[in-house]
Design an enzyme around this catalytic site. Structure first.
Site, PDB file in Angstrom:
ATOM      1  N   GLU A   1       0.824  -1.206   0.000  1.00  0.00           N
ATOM      2  CA  GLU A   1       0.000   0.000   0.000  1.00  0.00           C
ATOM      3  C   GLU A   1       0.860   1.257   0.000  1.00  0.00           C
ATOM      4  O   GLU A   1       2.029   1.237   0.384  1.00  0.00           O
ATOM      5  CB  GLU A   1      -0.921  -0.002   1.221  1.00  0.00           C
ATOM      6  CG  GLU A   1      -0.181  -0.044   2.529  1.00  0.00           C
ATOM      7  CD  GLU A   1      -1.089  -0.395   3.701  1.00  0.00           C
ATOM      8  OE1 GLU A   1      -1.878  -1.352   3.579  1.00  0.00           O
ATOM      9  OE2 GLU A   1      -1.001   0.292   4.728  1.00  0.00           O
TER      10      GLU A   1
ATOM     11  N   CYS B   1       3.512   8.344   0.751  1.00  0.00           N
ATOM     12  CA  CYS B   1       4.258   7.430   1.609  1.00  0.00           C
ATOM     13  C   CYS B   1       4.296   6.077   0.895  1.00  0.00           C
ATOM     14  O   CYS B   1       3.258   5.479   0.643  1.00  0.00           O
ATOM     15  CB  CYS B   1       3.487   7.362   2.933  1.00  0.00           C
ATOM     16  SG  CYS B   1       4.008   6.082   4.016  1.00  0.00           S
TER      17      CYS B   1
ATOM     18  N   CYS C   1       7.632  -7.218   6.393  1.00  0.00           N
ATOM     19  CA  CYS C   1       8.843  -6.578   6.919  1.00  0.00           C
ATOM     20  C   CYS C   1       9.564  -7.548   7.859  1.00  0.00           C
ATOM     21  O   CYS C   1       8.933  -8.173   8.703  1.00  0.00           O
ATOM     22  CB  CYS C   1       8.463  -5.305   7.675  1.00  0.00           C
ATOM     23  SG  CYS C   1       9.904  -4.440   8.336  1.00  0.00           S
TER      24      CYS C   1
ATOM     25  N   CYS D   1       8.330  -5.292  14.277  1.00  0.00           N
ATOM     26  CA  CYS D   1       8.003  -4.480  15.453  1.00  0.00           C
ATOM     27  C   CYS D   1       6.652  -4.944  15.998  1.00  0.00           C
ATOM     28  O   CYS D   1       5.726  -5.201  15.217  1.00  0.00           O
ATOM     29  CB  CYS D   1       7.901  -3.006  15.070  1.00  0.00           C
ATOM     30  SG  CYS D   1       9.434  -2.354  14.404  1.00  0.00           S
TER      31      CYS D   1
ATOM     32  N   CYS E   1       3.316  -3.157  14.868  1.00  0.00           N
ATOM     33  CA  CYS E   1       3.129  -2.816  13.447  1.00  0.00           C
ATOM     34  C   CYS E   1       2.545  -3.971  12.646  1.00  0.00           C
ATOM     35  O   CYS E   1       3.043  -5.097  12.708  1.00  0.00           O
ATOM     36  CB  CYS E   1       4.472  -2.398  12.853  1.00  0.00           C
ATOM     37  SG  CYS E   1       4.409  -2.136  11.066  1.00  0.00           S
TER      38      CYS E   1
ATOM     39  N   GLY F   1       7.612  -2.172   5.141  1.00  0.00           N
ATOM     40  CA  GLY F   1       8.970  -2.631   4.886  1.00  0.00           C
ATOM     41  C   GLY F   1      10.054  -1.785   5.506  1.00  0.00           C
ATOM     42  O   GLY F   1       9.835  -0.626   5.877  1.00  0.00           O
ATOM     43  N   GLU F   2      11.228  -2.381   5.607  1.00  0.00           N
ATOM     44  CA  GLU F   2      12.419  -1.685   6.100  1.00  0.00           C
ATOM     45  C   GLU F   2      13.252  -1.323   4.869  1.00  0.00           C
ATOM     46  O   GLU F   2      13.907  -2.194   4.275  1.00  0.00           O
ATOM     47  CB  GLU F   2      13.183  -2.610   7.061  1.00  0.00           C
ATOM     48  CG  GLU F   2      14.572  -2.147   7.436  1.00  0.00           C
ATOM     49  CD  GLU F   2      14.653  -0.693   7.873  1.00  0.00           C
ATOM     50  OE1 GLU F   2      13.974  -0.318   8.830  1.00  0.00           O
ATOM     51  OE2 GLU F   2      15.389   0.080   7.226  1.00  0.00           O
TER      52      GLU F   2
ATOM     53  N   SER G   1      12.738   6.512   6.309  1.00  0.00           N
ATOM     54  CA  SER G   1      12.605   6.168   7.722  1.00  0.00           C
ATOM     55  C   SER G   1      13.103   4.743   7.919  1.00  0.00           C
ATOM     56  O   SER G   1      12.786   3.854   7.135  1.00  0.00           O
ATOM     57  CB  SER G   1      11.127   6.298   8.107  1.00  0.00           C
ATOM     58  OG  SER G   1      10.907   5.786   9.380  1.00  0.00           O
TER      59      SER G   1
ATOM     60  N   SER H   1      13.429   5.415  13.525  1.00  0.00           N
ATOM     61  CA  SER H   1      12.303   5.012  14.369  1.00  0.00           C
ATOM     62  C   SER H   1      12.892   4.506  15.676  1.00  0.00           C
ATOM     63  O   SER H   1      13.258   3.341  15.794  1.00  0.00           O
ATOM     64  CB  SER H   1      11.513   3.891  13.680  1.00  0.00           C
ATOM     65  OG  SER H   1      10.844   4.401  12.561  1.00  0.00           O
TER      66      SER H   1
ATOM     67  N   HIS I   1      11.656   4.906  19.138  1.00  0.00           N
ATOM     68  CA  HIS I   1      10.561   4.314  19.929  1.00  0.00           C
ATOM     69  C   HIS I   1      10.875   3.963  21.373  1.00  0.00           C
ATOM     70  O   HIS I   1       9.974   3.552  22.113  1.00  0.00           O
ATOM     71  CB  HIS I   1       9.986   3.062  19.250  1.00  0.00           C
ATOM     72  CG  HIS I   1       9.537   3.263  17.844  1.00  0.00           C
ATOM     73  ND1 HIS I   1       8.888   4.401  17.420  1.00  0.00           N
ATOM     74  CD2 HIS I   1       9.652   2.478  16.745  1.00  0.00           C
ATOM     75  CE1 HIS I   1       8.633   4.305  16.131  1.00  0.00           C
ATOM     76  NE2 HIS I   1       9.087   3.155  15.702  1.00  0.00           N
TER      77      HIS I   1
ATOM     78  N   ASN J   1      -1.394   3.733  16.920  1.00  0.00           N
ATOM     79  CA  ASN J   1      -2.656   3.493  16.222  1.00  0.00           C
ATOM     80  C   ASN J   1      -3.008   2.007  16.419  1.00  0.00           C
ATOM     81  O   ASN J   1      -2.264   1.160  15.939  1.00  0.00           O
ATOM     82  CB  ASN J   1      -2.420   3.799  14.739  1.00  0.00           C
ATOM     83  CG  ASN J   1      -3.673   4.215  14.032  1.00  0.00           C
ATOM     84  OD1 ASN J   1      -4.735   4.295  14.627  1.00  0.00           O
ATOM     85  ND2 ASN J   1      -3.539   4.473  12.749  1.00  0.00           N
TER      86      ASN J   1
ATOM     87  N   CYS K   1       0.960   1.945   8.998  1.00  0.00           N
ATOM     88  CA  CYS K   1       1.640   1.116   8.023  1.00  0.00           C
ATOM     89  C   CYS K   1       1.162  -0.330   7.919  1.00  0.00           C
ATOM     90  O   CYS K   1       1.109  -1.051   8.904  1.00  0.00           O
ATOM     91  CB  CYS K   1       3.096   1.221   8.440  1.00  0.00           C
ATOM     92  SG  CYS K   1       4.158  -0.107   8.244  1.00  0.00           S
TER      93      CYS K   1
HETATM   94  N1  SAH Z   1      10.276   0.344   8.554  1.00  0.00           N
HETATM   95  C1  SAH Z   1      10.649   1.707   8.626  1.00  0.00           C
HETATM   96  C2  SAH Z   1       9.863   2.477   7.627  1.00  0.00           C
HETATM   97  C3  SAH Z   1       8.519   2.929   7.972  1.00  0.00           C
HETATM   98  S1  SAH Z   1       7.528   1.904   9.007  1.00  0.00           S
HETATM   99  C4  SAH Z   1      10.552   2.234  10.024  1.00  0.00           C
HETATM  100  O1  SAH Z   1      10.047   1.533  10.896  1.00  0.00           O
HETATM  101  O2  SAH Z   1      11.021   3.328  10.257  1.00  0.00           O
HETATM  102  C5  SAH Z   1       6.097   2.716   8.959  1.00  0.00           C
HETATM  103  C6  SAH Z   1       5.806   3.807   9.934  1.00  0.00           C
HETATM  104  O3  SAH Z   1       4.576   3.503  10.549  1.00  0.00           O
HETATM  105  C7  SAH Z   1       6.810   3.997  11.044  1.00  0.00           C
HETATM  106  O4  SAH Z   1       6.991   5.371  11.193  1.00  0.00           O
HETATM  107  C8  SAH Z   1       6.147   3.389  12.227  1.00  0.00           C
HETATM  108  O5  SAH Z   1       6.613   4.020  13.354  1.00  0.00           O
HETATM  109  C9  SAH Z   1       4.679   3.639  11.935  1.00  0.00           C
HETATM  110  N2  SAH Z   1       3.769   2.688  12.540  1.00  0.00           N
HETATM  111  C10 SAH Z   1       3.776   1.343  12.410  1.00  0.00           C
HETATM  112  N3  SAH Z   1       2.789   0.783  13.148  1.00  0.00           N
HETATM  113  C11 SAH Z   1       2.151   1.819  13.742  1.00  0.00           C
HETATM  114  C12 SAH Z   1       1.042   1.887  14.633  1.00  0.00           C
HETATM  115  N4  SAH Z   1       0.401   0.800  15.033  1.00  0.00           N
HETATM  116  N5  SAH Z   1       0.660   3.113  15.061  1.00  0.00           N
HETATM  117  C13 SAH Z   1       1.298   4.233  14.648  1.00  0.00           C
HETATM  118  N6  SAH Z   1       2.335   4.230  13.800  1.00  0.00           N
HETATM  119  C14 SAH Z   1       2.767   3.032  13.355  1.00  0.00           C
HETATM  120 FE1  SF4 Z   2       8.951  -2.937   9.749  1.00  0.00          FE
HETATM  121 FE2  SF4 Z   2       8.794  -0.293  10.190  1.00  0.00          FE
HETATM  122 FE3  SF4 Z   2       6.696  -1.906  10.682  1.00  0.00          FE
HETATM  123 FE4  SF4 Z   2       8.846  -2.029  12.235  1.00  0.00          FE
HETATM  124  S1  SF4 Z   2       7.490  -0.253  11.970  1.00  0.00           S
HETATM  125  S2  SF4 Z   2       7.729  -3.794  11.377  1.00  0.00           S
HETATM  126  S3  SF4 Z   2      10.471  -1.656  10.787  1.00  0.00           S
HETATM  127  S4  SF4 Z   2       7.577  -1.504   8.706  1.00  0.00           S
END
Ligand code: SAH
Ligand code: SF4
Length: 339
Positions: free
Chosen positions: A90, A103, A110, A114, A117, A156-157, A188, A211, A213, A287, A330
């Site tokens: 997406e 975005c 991924c 995390c 996520c 994805g990373e 990111s 990121s 956290h 979220n 994401c």
């Molecule tokens: N994988 C990379 C690239 C973006 S991940 C990274 O982690 O930095 C996608 C983005 O969505 C990140 O900024 C992450 O912090 C955010 N994200 C993922 N799950 C989320 C959630 N449940 N609530 C809010 N933000 C979230």
């Molecule tokens: Fe992957 Fe980024 Fe989601 Fe973590 S927050 S699982 S690094 S996409």
């Protein structure tokens, strides 16, 4: 093969090697990137034979939009793309007063996993090609007049798909392609020190976000299993190197999860960790996603966290999680489809 994996000079070389003319690459680029024409049949200044040659060699476009959802406030639009192997990713279009940001996703799933996520729930399914990254923007641009910024914050990373992502960034930046300034492109990452250094050495000068956290290694490992491999201190050193090399300000993202990483002592520890760095910290309220029991931090807790950082002279921004009603965090929409 995927056509949008080629930079202009690569396509010129590729054509010349096949006894075609170098200028034909420029014609193709004009159709695709200036006119947003995504069908060879509509490229009227190409000969019939050349069109057949292109069709024989390229699957173009290689992805298609299969669903489109707009948030209630109309500020966010989420696009679901189906790839040639029927996997889904997406991209999100985020509109604010001064910018229109896309975005993009860099992988299906991924590997970082995390715990908050949706994208990481099944691990990595596969890397995207450069073309599959670039076409997310192209297909959205066919519908939207102009965009100003691109962020790698979808599924994805990006640093785990380094070569394809770097080439996509070059295409976003290339004058004959998207012509988007490096300052308007942001990557990111969950933090892979050697890749951050490699990125710094590419002379791309894009914005880099970590990121983070969590304010310490122990808590970070709980939230980001992948982080076990990479000590926070090494990641921060590589971010410093990125700053030195590119002179681009660096930024940190911090998802606030109730009672997990949002206390006053976490805020103080974070402030101490980032002291004296030229950076900003983006606070993101968690979220909620399916199957995870975490809760979003209360508003007054978020404000308190923010105030502590500000009182220590840190620059703080707060992302209002736009498009909550369309699962804007994401990976949520795509992972429902990657069964
Ligand atoms: N994988 C990379 C690239 C973006 S991940 C990274 O982690 O930095 C996608 C983005 O969505 C990140 O900024 C992450 O912090 C955010 N994200 C993922 N799950 C989320 C959630 N449940 N609530 C809010 N933000 C979230
Ligand atoms: Fe992957 Fe980024 Fe989601 Fe973590 S927050 S699982 S690094 S996409």
């Amino acid at each position: 093969m995927h056509l949008c994996s080629f930079l202009l000079q690569d396509l010129q070389n590729w054509l010349v090697e096949r006894q075609k003319k170098s200028y034909q690459a420029k014609q193709i680029f004009e159709w695709i990137y200036q006119k947003k024409v995504l069908s060879f049949d509509q490229m009227t200044n190409l000969s019939k034979d050349f069109k057949i040659f292109l069709k024989d060699n390229f699957l173009f476009p290689s992805i298609k939009i299969t669903s489109e959802v707009e948030s209630e406030d109309k500020q966010t639009k989420k696009y679901l793309f189906t790839l040639e192997d029927n996997r889904c990713v997406e991209a999100v279009l985020i509109m604010s007063e001064d910018r229109k940001t896309i975005c993009v996703s860099s992988q299906v799933g991924c590997p970082v996993k995390c715990c908050f996520c949706a994208s990481g729930k099944k691990g990595l399914l596969r890397n995207l090609t450069t073309s599959e990254i670039v076409e997310q923007v192209l297909l959205i641009l066919q519908k939207e007049e102009k965009i100003s910024n691109i962020v790698f914050m979808g599924m994805g990373e990006p640093l785990e798909n380094f070569d394809a992502v770097v080439k996509a960034i070059k295409l976003f930046n290339q004058e004959e392609a998207f012509n988007i300034s490096q300052r308007r492109i942001t990557l990111s990452t969950s933090g892979i020190p050697e890749k951050i250094i490699e990125l710094a050495d590419q002379d791309l000068n894009i914005n880099l976000v970590l990121s983070i956290h969590a304010p310490n290694q122990l808590l970070r490992e709980k939230l980001i299993p992948f982080a076990k491999k990479y000590p926070l201190v090494d990641i921060l050193n590589s971010m410093d190197y990125y700053f030195e090399k590119t002179k681009r300000d660096i930024a940190f993202e911090y998802i606030l999860i109730k009672d997990l990483n949002d206390t006053e002592s976490h805020a103080k520890e974070l402030a101490a960790l980032l002291k004296n760095k030229q950076c900003s910290i983006n606070l993101i309220p968690y979220n909620p996603i399916d199957m995870v029991a975490f809760k979003r931090s209360e508003t007054d807790v978020i404000n308190r966290f923010k105030q502590i950082l500000i009182s220590k002279d840190l620059v703080v921004t707060q992302r209002y999680t736009k498009g909550k009603d369309i699962a804007a965090a994401c990976g949520q929409l795509a992972m429902q489809n990657n069964v």
